[in-house]
Structure formats: C-alpha cells, structure tokens
Design a protein around this motif. Structure first.
Motif, PDB file in Angstrom:
ATOM      1  N   THR A  96       9.013 -13.851  -2.931  1.00 51.18           N
ATOM      2  CA  THR A  96       8.131 -12.921  -3.607  1.00 51.18           C
ATOM      3  C   THR A  96       7.238 -11.955  -2.745  1.00 51.18           C
ATOM      4  O   THR A  96       5.893 -12.352  -3.106  1.00 51.18           O
ATOM      5  N   PRO A  97       7.574 -11.412  -2.029  1.00 46.16           N
ATOM      6  CA  PRO A  97       6.487 -10.560  -0.911  1.00 46.16           C
ATOM      7  C   PRO A  97       6.013  -9.502  -1.855  1.00 46.16           C
ATOM      8  O   PRO A  97       6.549  -8.939  -2.796  1.00 46.16           O
ATOM      9  N   ALA A  98       4.964  -9.066  -1.362  1.00 43.20           N
ATOM     10  CA  ALA A  98       4.112  -8.100  -2.159  1.00 43.20           C
ATOM     11  C   ALA A  98       4.954  -6.766  -2.000  1.00 43.20           C
ATOM     12  O   ALA A  98       5.867  -6.325  -0.893  1.00 43.20           O
ATOM     13  N   LEU A  99       4.865  -5.792  -3.036  1.00 43.91           N
ATOM     14  CA  LEU A  99       5.597  -4.662  -3.199  1.00 43.91           C
ATOM     15  C   LEU A  99       5.239  -3.897  -1.814  1.00 43.91           C
ATOM     16  O   LEU A  99       6.329  -3.223  -1.417  1.00 43.91           O
ATOM     17  N   PHE A 100       4.010  -3.620  -1.483  1.00 45.64           N
ATOM     18  CA  PHE A 100       3.876  -2.688  -0.425  1.00 45.64           C
ATOM     19  C   PHE A 100       4.276  -3.200   1.075  1.00 45.64           C
ATOM     20  O   PHE A 100       4.709  -2.471   1.665  1.00 45.64           O
ATOM     21  N   THR A 101       4.573  -4.470   1.130  1.00 47.93           N
ATOM     22  CA  THR A 101       5.449  -5.139   2.287  1.00 47.93           C
ATOM     23  C   THR A 101       6.635  -4.710   2.247  1.00 47.93           C
ATOM     24  O   THR A 101       7.237  -4.374   3.213  1.00 47.93           O
ATOM     25  N   VAL A 102       7.485  -5.020   1.135  1.00 46.25           N
ATOM     26  CA  VAL A 102       8.691  -4.527   0.694  1.00 46.25           C
ATOM     27  C   VAL A 102       9.039  -3.271   1.035  1.00 46.25           C
ATOM     28  O   VAL A 102       9.582  -2.630   1.857  1.00 46.25           O
ATOM     29  N   ALA A 103       8.104  -2.243   0.574  1.00 47.73           N
ATOM     30  CA  ALA A 103       8.256  -0.843   0.697  1.00 47.73           C
ATOM     31  C   ALA A 103       7.998  -0.392   2.316  1.00 47.73           C
ATOM     32  O   ALA A 103       8.854   0.390   2.559  1.00 47.73           O
ATOM     33  N   ALA A 104       6.903  -0.957   2.821  1.00 47.92           N
ATOM     34  CA  ALA A 104       6.999  -0.731   4.202  1.00 47.92           C
ATOM     35  C   ALA A 104       8.316  -1.107   5.229  1.00 47.92           C
ATOM     36  O   ALA A 104       8.831  -0.367   6.105  1.00 47.92           O
ATOM     37  N   LEU A 105       8.658  -2.251   4.759  1.00 52.13           N
ATOM     38  CA  LEU A 105      10.018  -2.609   5.461  1.00 52.13           C
ATOM     39  C   LEU A 105      11.330  -1.887   5.299  1.00 52.13           C
ATOM     40  O   LEU A 105      12.026  -1.402   6.186  1.00 52.13           O
ATOM     41  N   ALA A 106      11.206  -1.412   4.122  1.00 52.09           N
ATOM     42  CA  ALA A 106      12.517  -0.580   3.259  1.00 52.09           C
ATOM     43  C   ALA A 106      12.268   0.591   4.239  1.00 52.09           C
ATOM     44  O   ALA A 106      13.368   1.266   4.574  1.00 52.09           O
ATOM     45  N   SER A 107      11.051   1.328   4.337  1.00 52.06           N
ATOM     46  CA  SER A 107      11.067   2.440   5.190  1.00 52.06           C
ATOM     47  C   SER A 107      11.555   2.522   6.600  1.00 52.06           C
ATOM     48  O   SER A 107      11.843   3.404   6.956  1.00 52.06           O
ATOM     49  N   VAL A 108      11.095   1.486   7.033  1.00 54.21           N
ATOM     50  CA  VAL A 108      11.487   1.387   8.633  1.00 54.21           C
ATOM     51  C   VAL A 108      12.860   1.191   8.737  1.00 54.21           C
ATOM     52  O   VAL A 108      13.526   1.380   9.575  1.00 54.21           O
ATOM     53  N   LEU A 109      13.482   0.408   7.835  1.00 54.99           N
ATOM     54  CA  LEU A 109      14.764  -0.066   7.840  1.00 54.99           C
ATOM     55  C   LEU A 109      15.773   1.039   7.296  1.00 54.99           C
ATOM     56  O   LEU A 109      17.019   0.670   7.226  1.00 54.99           O
ATOM     57  N   GLY A 110      15.191   2.093   6.427  1.00 54.62           N
ATOM     58  CA  GLY A 110      16.066   3.188   6.164  1.00 54.62           C
ATOM     59  C   GLY A 110      16.572   2.568   4.485  1.00 54.62           C
ATOM     60  O   GLY A 110      17.852   3.122   4.331  1.00 54.62           O
ATOM     61  N   LEU A 111      16.148   1.839   4.055  1.00 56.58           N
ATOM     62  CA  LEU A 111      16.579   1.526   2.472  1.00 56.58           C
ATOM     63  C   LEU A 111      15.724   2.055   1.680  1.00 56.58           C
ATOM     64  O   LEU A 111      14.553   2.360   1.679  1.00 56.58           O
ATOM     65  N   SER A 112      16.209   2.174   0.588  1.00 58.54           N
ATOM     66  CA  SER A 112      15.553   2.822  -0.677  1.00 58.54           C
ATOM     67  C   SER A 112      15.110   1.704  -1.253  1.00 58.54           C
ATOM     68  O   SER A 112      15.738   0.494  -1.638  1.00 58.54           O
ATOM     69  N   LEU A 113      14.100   1.772  -2.179  1.00 61.72           N
ATOM     70  CA  LEU A 113      13.509   0.667  -2.919  1.00 61.72           C
ATOM     71  C   LEU A 113      14.513   0.522  -4.141  1.00 61.72           C
ATOM     72  O   LEU A 113      14.812  -0.713  -4.636  1.00 61.72           O
ATOM     73  N   ASP A 114      15.181   1.588  -4.725  1.00 64.69           N
ATOM     74  CA  ASP A 114      16.281   1.487  -5.717  1.00 64.69           C
ATOM     75  C   ASP A 114      17.321   0.426  -5.074  1.00 64.69           C
ATOM     76  O   ASP A 114      17.893  -0.242  -6.076  1.00 64.69           O
ATOM     77  N   GLU A 115      17.683   0.707  -3.897  1.00 65.80           N
ATOM     78  CA  GLU A 115      18.908  -0.171  -3.371  1.00 65.80           C
ATOM     79  C   GLU A 115      18.585  -1.417  -3.291  1.00 65.80           C
ATOM     80  O   GLU A 115      19.198  -2.408  -3.758  1.00 65.80           O
ATOM     81  N   ILE A 116      17.316  -1.736  -2.943  1.00 67.16           N
ATOM     82  CA  ILE A 116      16.780  -3.069  -3.017  1.00 67.16           C
ATOM     83  C   ILE A 116      16.745  -3.601  -4.319  1.00 67.16           C
ATOM     84  O   ILE A 116      17.145  -4.969  -4.426  1.00 67.16           O
ATOM     85  N   VAL A 117      16.029  -3.059  -5.072  1.00 68.25           N
ATOM     86  CA  VAL A 117      16.104  -3.565  -6.794  1.00 68.25           C
ATOM     87  C   VAL A 117      17.660  -3.960  -7.260  1.00 68.25           C
ATOM     88  O   VAL A 117      17.761  -5.015  -7.625  1.00 68.25           O
TER      89      VAL A 117
END
Length: 91
Positions: A62-83
């Motif tokens: 259960t990582p922090a949202l800001f951590t997931v968002a930063a990793l998603a940005s670097v990896l070219g993933l959207s938060l919608d896709e992750i969810v």
C-alpha cells in the motif's frame, strides 16, 4: 488544546485482497520498468531504490499515492491504468 499522543498508531492488518493488489502493482511496475535499472527509475521518480524494491516485491502493498504517481510518470503509465489493473478482486 492540542492532540494527545498515547503511543504508536496501530494499522489494521491487510486483507488477502489487498496483498494480491500489492503483488499486481509490483508486477505492473516491474513489467513497465523492463530493462531499466531499479536504481535509475527510483532516482528519476525521487524515491529510494529500496522503496521501489519493496513495492515491486509486494513487501509494500500500500504505497503512498504520491510515490505511485511519481513512478507512473517515469514509467509512462497512467494512474487510471494502474487503478484498473490493480483493483481489488476477491481472493
């Protein structure tokens, strides 16, 4: 009057579904990272390599949202896709 602190906060144990979601998140990030090094991706996202390692291995389900968002940005993933790929499903 201030808030009184009576000791450490107790976190409820994670459910099997939450553990499964953490494992799916870790796999998604590993797949998106591909051949890039964990250290370089973590540095670019502004998190420690150990944090990324814990997320990728499911030890931090259960990582922090800001951590997931930063990793998603670097990896070219959207938060919608992750969810969508990591939503809770009964285990």
């Amino acid at each position: 009057m201030g808030v009184r602190y009576d000791g450490p906060m107790v976190r409820n144990p994670l459910t099997p579904e939450e553990h499964e979601r953490g494992e799916r998140l870790g796999q998604l990030l590993r797949d998106a990272r591909g051949a890039r090094s964990m250290v370089s991706v973590a540095a670019e996202a502004g998190v420690s390599a150990e944090t990324l390692r814990k997320i990728e291995t499911g030890r931090a389900p259960t990582p922090a949202l800001f951590t997931v968002a930063a990793l998603a940005s670097v990896l070219g993933l959207s938060l919608d896709e992750i969810v969508l790929r990591c939503e809770l499903v009964p285990v």
